[in-house]
Design an enzyme around this catalytic site. Sequence first.
Site, PDB file in Angstrom:
ATOM      1  N   ASP A 139       0.798  -1.214   0.000  1.00  0.00           N
ATOM      2  CA  ASP A 139       0.000   0.000   0.000  1.00  0.00           C
ATOM      3  C   ASP A 139       0.838   1.273   0.000  1.00  0.00           C
ATOM      4  O   ASP A 139       0.665   2.155  -0.843  1.00  0.00           O
ATOM      5  CB  ASP A 139      -0.921  -0.021   1.227  1.00  0.00           C
ATOM      6  CG  ASP A 139      -1.579   1.306   1.493  1.00  0.00           C
ATOM      7  OD1 ASP A 139      -2.634   1.573   0.902  1.00  0.00           O
ATOM      8  OD2 ASP A 139      -1.036   2.087   2.308  1.00  0.00           O
ATOM      9  N   ALA A 167      -4.266   3.269  -0.655  1.00  0.00           N
ATOM     10  CA  ALA A 167      -4.036   2.578  -1.921  1.00  0.00           C
ATOM     11  C   ALA A 167      -4.741   1.233  -1.941  1.00  0.00           C
ATOM     12  O   ALA A 167      -5.343   0.850  -2.953  1.00  0.00           O
ATOM     13  CB  ALA A 167      -2.537   2.403  -2.165  1.00  0.00           C
ATOM     14  N   ASP A 168      -4.687   0.496  -0.854  1.00  0.00           N
ATOM     15  CA  ASP A 168      -5.379  -0.790  -0.784  1.00  0.00           C
ATOM     16  C   ASP A 168      -6.888  -0.608  -0.862  1.00  0.00           C
ATOM     17  O   ASP A 168      -7.579  -1.287  -1.631  1.00  0.00           O
ATOM     18  CB  ASP A 168      -5.032  -1.508   0.523  1.00  0.00           C
ATOM     19  CG  ASP A 168      -3.728  -2.285   0.447  1.00  0.00           C
ATOM     20  OD1 ASP A 168      -3.363  -2.732  -0.654  1.00  0.00           O
ATOM     21  OD2 ASP A 168      -3.077  -2.443   1.487  1.00  0.00           O
ATOM     22  N   LEU A 169      -7.418   0.294  -0.055  1.00  0.00           N
ATOM     23  CA  LEU A 169      -8.869   0.441   0.015  1.00  0.00           C
ATOM     24  C   LEU A 169      -9.445   1.008  -1.281  1.00  0.00           C
ATOM     25  O   LEU A 169     -10.482   0.544  -1.765  1.00  0.00           O
ATOM     26  CB  LEU A 169      -9.248   1.316   1.207  1.00  0.00           C
ATOM     27  CG  LEU A 169      -8.920   0.710   2.572  1.00  0.00           C
ATOM     28  CD1 LEU A 169      -9.175   1.725   3.682  1.00  0.00           C
ATOM     29  CD2 LEU A 169      -9.718  -0.561   2.829  1.00  0.00           C
ATOM     30  N   GLY A 172      -9.532  -1.639  -3.825  1.00  0.00           N
ATOM     31  CA  GLY A 172     -10.695  -2.498  -3.662  1.00  0.00           C
ATOM     32  C   GLY A 172     -11.927  -1.924  -4.341  1.00  0.00           C
ATOM     33  O   GLY A 172     -12.711  -2.656  -4.966  1.00  0.00           O
TER      34      GLY A 172
END
Length: 390
Positions: A139, A167-169, A172
């Site tokens: 992330d 970045a991860d969320l 998603g």
Amino acid sequence: MKPLEGLRILDLSRVLACPFATMLLAELGAEVVKVEQPGAGDETRGFEPFFDFGTSGYFLACNRGKRSITVDMRKPGGRQVIRDLAAQADALVENFPTGALARRQLDFASLRAVNPRLVYLSCTGFGQTGPYARRKGYDTVFQAMGGLMGLTGERGGGPVKPGLPVADLSSGLWVAIALLAALRGRDSTGQGAHVDFSMLDGQVALLTIAAARLFALGEVPPRLGTEHPGRVPTASFRCADGRFLHITASDQHWAPLCRALDLGDLAALDSNAARLEQRGRIMEAMAAALGAMTRAQAVAALDAADVPNGPVLALDEVVADPHVQARGSVVPVAHGAATHPALRLPFRFDGFADPAPLPAPALGADTDAVLAGLGYDAARIAALREEGAI
């Protein structure tokens, strides 16, 4: 019914970005079968924090509503299980390193042969092509390389990461959007598709108005803390009680703001262009005015003047906020004999059933039932278990 009922998703992903995406789809009604490594499962099952009933809060936050099966894709029997599951799936999501599933004949080209209607999404750090395709990342790497970290921090200071894995969320969310778009297209054409999603691409695509300043003005926006490069006032201010209040005002709010804070000498700066030129003077005056008021006093004065503002809340204050409570954003969810608080999806439907947080699965809890649904009899399931494939 929920809007995605009848949709079958095979989830080969782990950790955060893609599990978050498939959880959203599961709670919207899709049947999500999460494939995990026997014995260990998704790495996040071992990540802190842990509830007092021994389960990872990290895992529960991103895997609700799924069915869990354990499959070792290194075994021939395990690979056949994946092929059989893919043959009945609408979509498959994976976040293995580029090329890893091709070596096991579980890539899009291989699985399209068993299901031409399959939507297959590959989520990697840098995509399937390009000079960085085989680089690894997490992330914060994508925040750094995608420009977000370069924009975030105090004036004149170094880069700062946001308090959440943005970045991860956000990846998603991109993954969920891409899957739904590809499935809608599949329903029109009858043909599946491969979606190549790069988490770096996802961050670059979020640059939007920052990139607009570069493209239009040739400007690389500086780090400004809570201020905005093209709008004044937009900032957080410390009040007399040490608490912070964030204010964002447009031209129509400026005169009421000046009256509420007794800043009449600044009222003539009634255009954003004029206020940009006087940024330092305005920030100093507002900081002094708000520094003489408690946050509650400032909120009351600005609310009475209909000026957009919001207290900067700590996490415990957010979940206890009366509006958040009234909207039902935090609800209890069963986990075996225990319950835990969870955040519900931010949708309220009129015409479909509202999504509600669902329990997360125990490791491998659904293996036998899912395989039986494929037509595997007890003897075949036992043989796979003997092989170590499940």
